[in-house]
Design an enzyme around this catalytic site. Structure first.
Site: not given
Length: 436
Positions: A149, A171-172, A201, A268
């Site tokens: 990355n 990428c997984h 991503h 939150r």
């Protein structure tokens, strides 16, 4: 292809190397492969070699394993090159978090966009250029399978700066997102039909079905009935955008301006600031545990990871067709994203290689977010290609989370601080300090 040679760059990332090797050695057809391990750290390279020998023995593999401190020896005549290099290791990662934090910037993972992603890319690019030059000379027909990355920035730079064409970023995130969603809706993963596309991503689940039935309404009901499920960034994004994102909430929070700037949102949505530093520490602990076990002759538990690189290699060697998700230059794959950007799309793999599939247009709200992501990427890559330090600052100004958190003078000050901190890891033309 007989006796394929598979070169690992950064094999000292022992934990990840072990998982890939376990997957490779699980294929009987790859039993006569040559695994060439390379790392610049002799101790880690030795540990990787010992782990590879152990896993081969456990899997009953006949593979030949060699270890090389010199990169070119590992690359010579390779058929596949797996890149898992992390330039600067844990020290550089801590810098990526500590310096921005001193300037008031929050990060969770810091490896894709934002200040962390920008400087991880800039210190990786010189290595990628040298790797590309070596491959062009020593193994010009090899496929480069990149895991390092920031994925999209690295693949864009590789294709622009080195001339390599057989490059795919792996990428997984799509695979494991769909596994998790299948469990959530209580449908076996093997029975779901899905399609995703976007950028690494920040791709999106465009289709999620079981036997022709749309599973999104099932997910909607679960979210509506579970307040704790709604306390996740990716669920919050899904509710507002209409499509589920294919990365964790920790990752996803960094690519938009809405969450990390606000204390109330951090509370939150339960966002762990600085989470990746803990992951780095855990990886070091796991490495030491592995090294100790190998030195003492203790059993080593190694499980397969279902990563794409071993599947791709198996498909190319045997001709077995598969679909994987890959990161490749767009070039018309997604109509409403820039052609020079790197996108994540389904790819067909067989004996002829990796063949990306055309997706068409993304829903406009998704493309809008992806375009911002790709704009920041493009400025980082241009900074390196053009030796233009101002583009580093431009990328940080365009980055959504950075722009939301800091005024422009502080962004430029932060970039100077990061340039000073990373120093000689950057190419010489990008070490200039520009002030605020």
């Amino acid at each position: 292809m007989t006796h394929p040679k598979i070169a690992f760059m950064g094999a000292g990332s022992v934990v990840f190397t072990q998982g890939l090797l376990a997957d490779l050695f699980a294929f009987p057809e790859l039993g006569d492969a040559h695994i060439a391990l390379h790392d610049i750290d002799p101790e880690r390279l030795g540990t990787a070699r010992a782990a590879a020998d152990y896993i081969a023995a456990q899997r009953g593999s006949r593979a030949t394993v060699t270890a090389h401190e010199e990169r070119r020896a590992a690359l010579a005549d390779a058929d596949f090159v797996i890149n898992i290099v992390q330039i600067g290791m844990g020290e550089a990662t801590r810098t990526d978090f500590d310096v921005p934090a001193e300037h008031g910037l929050r990060q969770t993972i810091g490896d894709t966009l934002g200040i962390g992603g920008v400087f991880r890319a800039l210190r990786t690019f010189p290595f990628l250029k040298a790797l590309g030059e070596d491959m062009a000379e020593l193994c010009p027909d090899a496929w480069l399978l990149n895991y390092t990355n920031p994925m999209a920035m690295n693949v864009q730079y590789l294709t622009a700066a080195t001339g390599l064409t057989k490059v795919v970023g792996l990428c997984h995130s799509v695979y494991w997102t769909m596994n998790d969603l299948a469990k959530l809706v209580n449908v076996p993963f093997e029975e779901i039909t899905y399609r995703a596309a976007g950028v690494n991503h920040q791709a999106w689940v465009l289709r999620f079905e079981h036997e022709g039935r749309d599973l999104y309404p099932v997910l909607d009901s679960l979210i509506a009935s579970d307040p704790e499920l709604r306390r996740r960034v990716r669920v919050d994004m899904y509710r507002r955008l209409g499509y589920y994102p294919t990365e964790t909430s920790e990752h996803s929070s960094e690519y938009v301006p809405w969450y990390l700037r606000h204390d109330t949102e951090i509370e939150r949505l339960r966002l762990p600031i600085g989470a990746y530093v803990g992951i780095v520490d855990d990886n070091v602990t796991e490495y030491q545990r592995t090294r100790k076990a190998l030195l003492s002759g203790s059993p080593l538990l190694v499980e397969g990871t279902m990563e794409y690189a071993p599947q791709i290699i198996h498909s190319m060697v045997t001709g077995t067709p598969r679909t994987v998700y890959g990161n490749v230059p767009n070039r018309g794959l997604i109509d409403n994203l820039p052609a020079h950007g790197v996108v994540e799309v389904p790819c067909l793999v067989d004996g002829s290689g990796v063949q990306p599939t055309r997706v068409g247009s993304l829903p406009p709200q998704l493309a809008a977010l992806n375009r911002t992501y790709l704009s920041a990427n493009d400025l980082v890559v241009r900074a390196a290609l053009e030796d233009e330090p101002r583009h580093i600052r431009h990328a940080a100004m365009v980055d959504p989370a950075t722009a939301a958190a800091l005024p422009v003078e502080r962004i430029w000050e932060l970039c100077d601080a990061m340039v000073r901190a990373h120093g000689e890891r950057l190419q010489p033309g990008l070490r200039t300090l520009l002030g605020s």
